[in-house]
Write a protein that holds these residues in place. Structure first.
Motif, PDB file in Angstrom:
ATOM      1  N   THR A   1     -22.932  38.552  35.220  1.00  0.00           N
ATOM      2  CA  THR A   1     -23.971  39.182  36.049  1.00  0.00           C
ATOM      3  C   THR A   1     -23.589  40.638  36.329  1.00  0.00           C
ATOM      4  N   ASP A   2     -24.531  41.385  36.916  1.00  0.00           N
ATOM      5  CA  ASP A   2     -24.125  42.609  37.601  1.00  0.00           C
ATOM      6  C   ASP A   2     -24.411  42.391  39.088  1.00  0.00           C
ATOM      7  N   ASP A   3     -24.034  43.367  39.932  1.00  0.00           N
ATOM      8  CA  ASP A   3     -24.149  43.130  41.382  1.00  0.00           C
ATOM      9  C   ASP A   3     -25.566  42.710  41.780  1.00  0.00           C
TER      10      ASP A   3
ATOM     11  N   GLY B   1     -25.940  49.019  35.836  1.00  0.00           N
ATOM     12  CA  GLY B   1     -26.296  50.297  35.214  1.00  0.00           C
ATOM     13  C   GLY B   1     -25.699  50.501  33.830  1.00  0.00           C
ATOM     14  N   GLU B   2     -26.337  51.416  33.123  1.00  0.00           N
ATOM     15  CA  GLU B   2     -25.963  51.698  31.729  1.00  0.00           C
ATOM     16  C   GLU B   2     -24.499  52.122  31.599  1.00  0.00           C
ATOM     17  N   LYS B   3     -23.982  52.736  32.661  1.00  0.00           N
ATOM     18  CA  LYS B   3     -22.594  53.220  32.593  1.00  0.00           C
ATOM     19  C   LYS B   3     -21.593  52.073  32.464  1.00  0.00           C
ATOM     20  N   SER B   4     -22.055  50.849  32.717  1.00  0.00           N
ATOM     21  CA  SER B   4     -21.145  49.703  32.596  1.00  0.00           C
ATOM     22  C   SER B   4     -21.068  49.151  31.181  1.00  0.00           C
ATOM     23  N   LYS B   5     -21.925  49.649  30.280  1.00  0.00           N
ATOM     24  CA  LYS B   5     -21.967  49.066  28.924  1.00  0.00           C
ATOM     25  C   LYS B   5     -20.894  49.719  28.054  1.00  0.00           C
ATOM     26  N   THR B   6     -19.639  49.497  28.443  1.00  0.00           N
ATOM     27  CA  THR B   6     -18.534  50.196  27.782  1.00  0.00           C
ATOM     28  C   THR B   6     -17.565  49.216  27.131  1.00  0.00           C
TER      29      THR B   6
ATOM     30  N   GLY C   1     -30.284  42.223  32.813  1.00  0.00           N
ATOM     31  CA  GLY C   1     -31.137  43.036  31.959  1.00  0.00           C
ATOM     32  C   GLY C   1     -30.473  43.306  30.625  1.00  0.00           C
ATOM     33  N   GLY C   2     -30.966  44.341  29.952  1.00  0.00           N
ATOM     34  CA  GLY C   2     -30.463  44.657  28.618  1.00  0.00           C
ATOM     35  C   GLY C   2     -28.986  45.009  28.615  1.00  0.00           C
ATOM     36  N   MET C   3     -28.510  45.611  29.697  1.00  0.00           N
ATOM     37  CA  MET C   3     -27.093  45.968  29.743  1.00  0.00           C
ATOM     38  C   MET C   3     -26.237  44.701  29.655  1.00  0.00           C
TER      39      MET C   3
ATOM     40  N   CYS D   1     -27.182  41.623  28.665  1.00  0.00           N
ATOM     41  CA  CYS D   1     -27.396  40.875  27.410  1.00  0.00           C
ATOM     42  C   CYS D   1     -26.633  41.533  26.265  1.00  0.00           C
ATOM     43  N   ASP D   2     -26.656  42.868  26.212  1.00  0.00           N
ATOM     44  CA  ASP D   2     -25.994  43.575  25.102  1.00  0.00           C
ATOM     45  C   ASP D   2     -24.473  43.408  25.145  1.00  0.00           C
ATOM     46  N   ILE D   3     -23.886  43.650  26.295  1.00  0.00           N
ATOM     47  CA  ILE D   3     -22.417  43.580  26.364  1.00  0.00           C
ATOM     48  C   ILE D   3     -21.946  42.118  26.339  1.00  0.00           C
TER      49      ILE D   3
ATOM     50  N   PRO E   1     -32.904  36.728  30.482  1.00  0.00           N
ATOM     51  CA  PRO E   1     -33.224  38.109  30.855  1.00  0.00           C
ATOM     52  C   PRO E   1     -33.901  38.190  32.208  1.00  0.00           C
ATOM     53  N   THR E   2     -33.547  39.235  32.975  1.00  0.00           N
ATOM     54  CA  THR E   2     -34.092  39.358  34.331  1.00  0.00           C
ATOM     55  C   THR E   2     -34.868  40.645  34.545  1.00  0.00           C
ATOM     56  N   THR E   3     -34.959  41.492  33.517  1.00  0.00           N
ATOM     57  CA  THR E   3     -35.824  42.683  33.607  1.00  0.00           C
ATOM     58  C   THR E   3     -36.947  42.520  32.585  1.00  0.00           C
ATOM     59  N   LEU E   4     -38.030  43.264  32.808  1.00  0.00           N
ATOM     60  CA  LEU E   4     -39.133  43.214  31.846  1.00  0.00           C
ATOM     61  C   LEU E   4     -38.651  43.675  30.478  1.00  0.00           C
TER      62      LEU E   4
ATOM     63  N   PHE F   1     -22.354  58.077  23.524  1.00  0.00           N
ATOM     64  CA  PHE F   1     -23.144  57.689  22.354  1.00  0.00           C
ATOM     65  C   PHE F   1     -23.565  56.227  22.467  1.00  0.00           C
ATOM     66  N   LYS F   2     -24.888  56.020  22.343  1.00  0.00           N
ATOM     67  CA  LYS F   2     -25.440  54.691  22.637  1.00  0.00           C
ATOM     68  C   LYS F   2     -25.163  53.702  21.501  1.00  0.00           C
ATOM     69  N   ASN F   3     -24.833  52.482  21.888  1.00  0.00           N
ATOM     70  CA  ASN F   3     -24.799  51.336  20.967  1.00  0.00           C
ATOM     71  C   ASN F   3     -24.025  51.597  19.672  1.00  0.00           C
TER      72      ASN F   3
ATOM     73  N   ASP G   1     -40.029  39.463  40.337  1.00  0.00           N
ATOM     74  CA  ASP G   1     -40.414  39.651  41.745  1.00  0.00           C
ATOM     75  C   ASP G   1     -39.459  40.577  42.499  1.00  0.00           C
ATOM     76  N   THR G   2     -38.178  40.567  42.108  1.00  0.00           N
ATOM     77  CA  THR G   2     -37.220  41.417  42.839  1.00  0.00           C
ATOM     78  C   THR G   2     -36.863  42.693  42.070  1.00  0.00           C
ATOM     79  N   LEU G   3     -37.412  42.827  40.883  1.00  0.00           N
ATOM     80  CA  LEU G   3     -37.074  44.000  40.073  1.00  0.00           C
ATOM     81  C   LEU G   3     -37.674  45.260  40.699  1.00  0.00           C
TER      82      LEU G   3
HETATM   83  N1  LIG Z   1     -30.345  44.595  22.071  1.00  0.00           N
HETATM   84  C1  LIG Z   1     -31.538  45.111  21.946  1.00  0.00           C
HETATM   85  O1  LIG Z   1     -32.284  44.786  21.037  1.00  0.00           O
HETATM   86  C2  LIG Z   1     -32.007  46.101  22.959  1.00  0.00           C
HETATM   87  C3  LIG Z   1     -33.351  46.481  22.982  1.00  0.00           C
HETATM   88  C4  LIG Z   1     -33.769  47.373  23.970  1.00  0.00           C
HETATM   89  C5  LIG Z   1     -32.863  47.854  24.902  1.00  0.00           C
HETATM   90  N2  LIG Z   1     -31.576  47.463  24.844  1.00  0.00           N
HETATM   91  C6  LIG Z   1     -30.608  47.941  25.842  1.00  0.00           C
HETATM   92  O2  LIG Z   1     -30.982  47.438  27.112  1.00  0.00           O
HETATM   93  C7  LIG Z   1     -30.438  48.285  28.130  1.00  0.00           C
HETATM   94  C8  LIG Z   1     -31.501  48.548  29.174  1.00  0.00           C
HETATM   95  O3  LIG Z   1     -31.884  47.327  29.730  1.00  0.00           O
HETATM   96  P1  LIG Z   1     -32.548  47.209  31.177  1.00  0.00           P
HETATM   97  O4  LIG Z   1     -33.610  48.220  31.295  1.00  0.00           O
HETATM   98  O5  LIG Z   1     -32.857  45.780  31.370  1.00  0.00           O
HETATM   99  O6  LIG Z   1     -31.377  47.733  32.129  1.00  0.00           O
HETATM  100  P2  LIG Z   1     -30.271  47.019  33.047  1.00  0.00           P
HETATM  101  O7  LIG Z   1     -29.734  45.798  32.460  1.00  0.00           O
HETATM  102  O8  LIG Z   1     -29.311  48.101  33.370  1.00  0.00           O
HETATM  103  O9  LIG Z   1     -31.094  46.597  34.367  1.00  0.00           O
HETATM  104  C9  LIG Z   1     -31.742  47.579  35.106  1.00  0.00           C
HETATM  105  C10 LIG Z   1     -31.420  47.499  36.595  1.00  0.00           C
HETATM  106  O10 LIG Z   1     -32.136  46.417  37.179  1.00  0.00           O
HETATM  107  C11 LIG Z   1     -31.240  45.578  37.906  1.00  0.00           C
HETATM  108  N3  LIG Z   1     -31.807  44.239  37.820  1.00  0.00           N
HETATM  109  C12 LIG Z   1     -31.882  43.464  36.713  1.00  0.00           C
HETATM  110  N4  LIG Z   1     -32.621  42.382  36.955  1.00  0.00           N
HETATM  111  C13 LIG Z   1     -32.999  42.445  38.259  1.00  0.00           C
HETATM  112  C14 LIG Z   1     -33.810  41.622  39.079  1.00  0.00           C
HETATM  113  N5  LIG Z   1     -34.432  40.544  38.584  1.00  0.00           N
HETATM  114  N6  LIG Z   1     -33.991  41.981  40.367  1.00  0.00           N
HETATM  115  C15 LIG Z   1     -33.427  43.131  40.850  1.00  0.00           C
HETATM  116  N7  LIG Z   1     -32.677  43.960  40.103  1.00  0.00           N
HETATM  117  C16 LIG Z   1     -32.475  43.621  38.813  1.00  0.00           C
HETATM  118  C17 LIG Z   1     -29.918  45.776  37.242  1.00  0.00           C
HETATM  119  O11 LIG Z   1     -28.867  45.449  38.103  1.00  0.00           O
HETATM  120  C18 LIG Z   1     -29.954  47.262  36.917  1.00  0.00           C
HETATM  121  O12 LIG Z   1     -29.628  47.998  38.077  1.00  0.00           O
HETATM  122  C19 LIG Z   1     -29.969  49.541  27.424  1.00  0.00           C
HETATM  123  O13 LIG Z   1     -28.568  49.482  27.342  1.00  0.00           O
HETATM  124  C20 LIG Z   1     -30.559  49.432  26.039  1.00  0.00           C
HETATM  125  O14 LIG Z   1     -29.777  50.072  25.060  1.00  0.00           O
HETATM  126  C21 LIG Z   1     -31.137  46.595  23.911  1.00  0.00           C
END
Ligand SMILES: NC(=O)c1ccc[n+]([C@@H]2O[C@H](COP(=O)([O-])OP(=O)(O)OC[C@H]3O[C@@H](n4cnc5c(N)ncnc54)[C@H](O)[C@@H]3O)[C@@H](O)[C@H]2O)c1
Length: 342
Positions: free
Chosen positions: A25-27, A53-58, A85-87, A89-91, A109-112, A131-133, A152-154
Motif C-alpha cells: 500500500t501507500d499511506d 506519490g510518483e517519487k516513491s516509484k524508485t 494506484g499506478g505507482m 501496481c507498477d512497483i 487498483p484504487t485510482t481511476l 527518467f520514467k519507467n 469515493d475517497t480519491l
Molecule cells: N503499467 C502501465 O501500463 C501504466 C499505465 C499508465 C500509467 N502507469 C503509471 O501509473 C502511475 C500513475 O498512477 P496513479 O495516477 O494511479 O498514481 P498514484 O498511484 O501515485 O496514486 C495517486 C494518488 O492517489 C492516492 N490514492 C490512490 N487511491 C486512493 C483512494 N482510493 N483514495 C484516496 N487516495 C488514493 C495515492 O496515495 C496517490 O497519492 C505512474 O507512475 C505511471 O507511469 C502505468
C-alpha cells in the motif's frame, strides 16, 4: 478479463490457499482502501507501506520491498496484493516478478487511472532518477480485481487526471466512446462501471494482439511522448508537480496538433479534441519548459528507433497510427501551440 467487484477476492484467494499474503500500500491506500478490502474479506496478511506519490516509484523502494519481504519470511508461494494506484501496481508487479525469481501478484487498483490503464496489460517497473519507467518487465498480474468503490475517497484532482487516459481510449480506438465522453465532466459521472469496462476491454484487446509493444500496442502511448517529458520536467522543477494524467492531457493536445499537421486529422476533429481537453484540464501553474529542457527526456522515450523520435498520432478520432517520425522542431512547434492556447 478483470474481475469486477471486491467480493471476488475472497473466492480467488480462498481457492488458492496462499500460505502468506502481503499487501503493498501507500499511506493513502492503507488508510482509505485497506479497511474496505478487509471489511469484504477477512484474511491474515502482512503490510508493506510506501510514501504516496510518483517519487516513491524508485529502485531504492524496490529494494526496500524485497528486504521487507525477506524479513516477513515470504517465500515463492507468497501472494503480493498491490492495493493502490499506478505507482503501487507498477512497483509491486516489478518486485513480485523478481523476488525469488517470481511470486504471484494481483492488482486491486484504487485510482481511476489504474483501473482503466496501469493495473492491466502487464507493464511493470520503476523510474531511474527523473527518467520514467526505465527499468521493468512485461508480466501480467495473476488477476486484476476492479471495484469503483475506491473512487469515493480519491481526491478530485486525481479523478480528473485519470480521465485523461479514459479520453485517450476513445481517441485512439473508439469514436463512439469519445462521443459519449466528450461532453461529460468526470465529477458528474456517478456510475463508473460501464466506462471502466469499456476502457479495460479496449486495452486488453490491444495488448492481446501485441503484448510486448512491437506494433499496435504503441497506440496506447498517444499523448505520452510529449506528456512523459513534461511530467519528468515538472517532477524535477515544480513545487507542486503535474500528475501523470495531467501531463498526458497536455501531451494529447500537442500530439493532436501534430496529428492535424502530419497525419491527416481534420481541423474540425482537432478543434473538438482541444475544446474537450482544455475544458476538463484548464492551464496549470507550471513552468513552461524550453525544448532544450525536454530533449533528453524525449530522446530516452522507449518508442524511438535508432535515436529517431517516433510518435503515435491520430488519423481521425478513433483511429491511431504509430511509428510516425517527428523532428524536435515539430515537437517544439506543437508545444508552442499548446502554450499559445492559454
Ligand atoms: N503499467 C502501465 O501500463 C501504466 C499505465 C499508465 C500509467 N502507469 C503509471 O501509473 C502511475 C500513475 O498512477 P496513479 O495516477 O494511479 O498514481 P498514484 O498511484 O501515485 O496514486 C495517486 C494518488 O492517489 C492516492 N490514492 C490512490 N487511491 C486512493 C483512494 N482510493 N483514495 C484516496 N487516495 C488514493 C495515492 O496515495 C496517490 O497519492 C505512474 O507512475 C505511471 O507511469 C502505468
Amino acid at each position: 478479463l478483470p474481475l469486477y467487484g471486491l467480493h471476488n477476492f475472497k473466492q480467488w484467494h480462498g481457492d488458492k490457499q496462499f500460505p502468506k499474503i502481503v499487501v503493498l500500500t501507500d499511506d493513502n491506500t492503507s488508510m482509505y482502501c485497506l479497511p474496505i478490502l478487509t471489511s469484504h474479506t477477512e484474511f491474515p496478511f502482512d503490510e508493506i507501506r510506501l510514501l504516496p506519490g510518483e517519487k516513491s516509484k524508485t529502485i531504492e523502494n524496490a529494494a526496500f520491498i524485497w528486504n521487507q519481504l525477506l524479513e516477513m519470511e515470504a517465500d515463492r508461494n507468497t501472494l503480493l496484493v498491490n492495493l493502490g494506484g499506478g505507482m503501487i501496481c507498477d512497483i509491486g508487479g516489478f518486485c513480485a516478478a523478481a523476488f525469488k525469481r517470481g511470486i504471484r501478484f494481483i492488482n486491486i487498483p484504487t485510482t481511476l487511472l489504474a483501473m482503466v490503464d496501469a493495473a492491466i496489460g502487464g507493464k511493470t517497473g520503476v523510474n531511474l532518477g527523473h527518467f520514467k519507467n526505465q527499468v521493468g518487465l512485461f508480466i501480467p498480474a495473476d488477476e486484476v480485481i476492479i471495484d469503483p468503490v475506491f473512487l469515493d475517497t480519491l481526491p478530485k484532482r486525481e479523478l480528473i487526471a485519470g480521465y485523461a487516459e479514459v479520453l485517450k481510449c476513445g481517441l485512439i480506438y473508439d469514436i463512439k466512446l469519445w462521443d459519449i465522453l466528450k461532453n461529460k465532466h468526470p465529477e458528474d459521472i456517478k456510475d463508473w462501471t460501464a466506462v471502466i469496462e469499456k476502457c479495460t476491454s479496449i486495452k486488453q484487446e490491444v495488448v492481446k494482439i501485441d503484448p510486448k509493444e512491437k506494433g499496435l500496442r504503441k497506440i496506447l502511448n498517444f499523448g505520452h511522448t510529449i506528456g512523459h517529458a513534461i511530467e519528468s520536467f515538472s517532477l524535477e522543477n515544480d513545487d507542486v508537480p503535474l500528475l501523470h494524467g495531467e501531463a498526458v492531457a497536455i501531451g494529447m493536445i500537442a500530439e493532436a496538433w501534430l496529428s492535424w499537421k502530419k497525419a491527416g486529422l481534420s481541423k474540425e476533429a482537432l478543434d473538438e479534441i482541444i475544446s474537450c481537453i482544455s475544458r476538463i484540464f484548464p492551464g496549470y501553474e507550471v513552468q513552461k519548459p524550453a525544448i532544450d529542457d525536454l530533449i533528453h527526456y524525449i530522446i530516452k522515450d522507449k518508442k524511438n528507433v535508432s535515436g529517431e523520435i517516433r510518435l503515435v498520432l491520430l488519423e481521425k478520432i478513433g483511429k491511431a497510427v504509430y511509428d510516425i517520425k517527428c523532428s524536435l522542431e515539430e515537437i517544439e512547434e506543437a508545444l508552442d501551440y499548446y502554450y499559445s492556447l492559454k
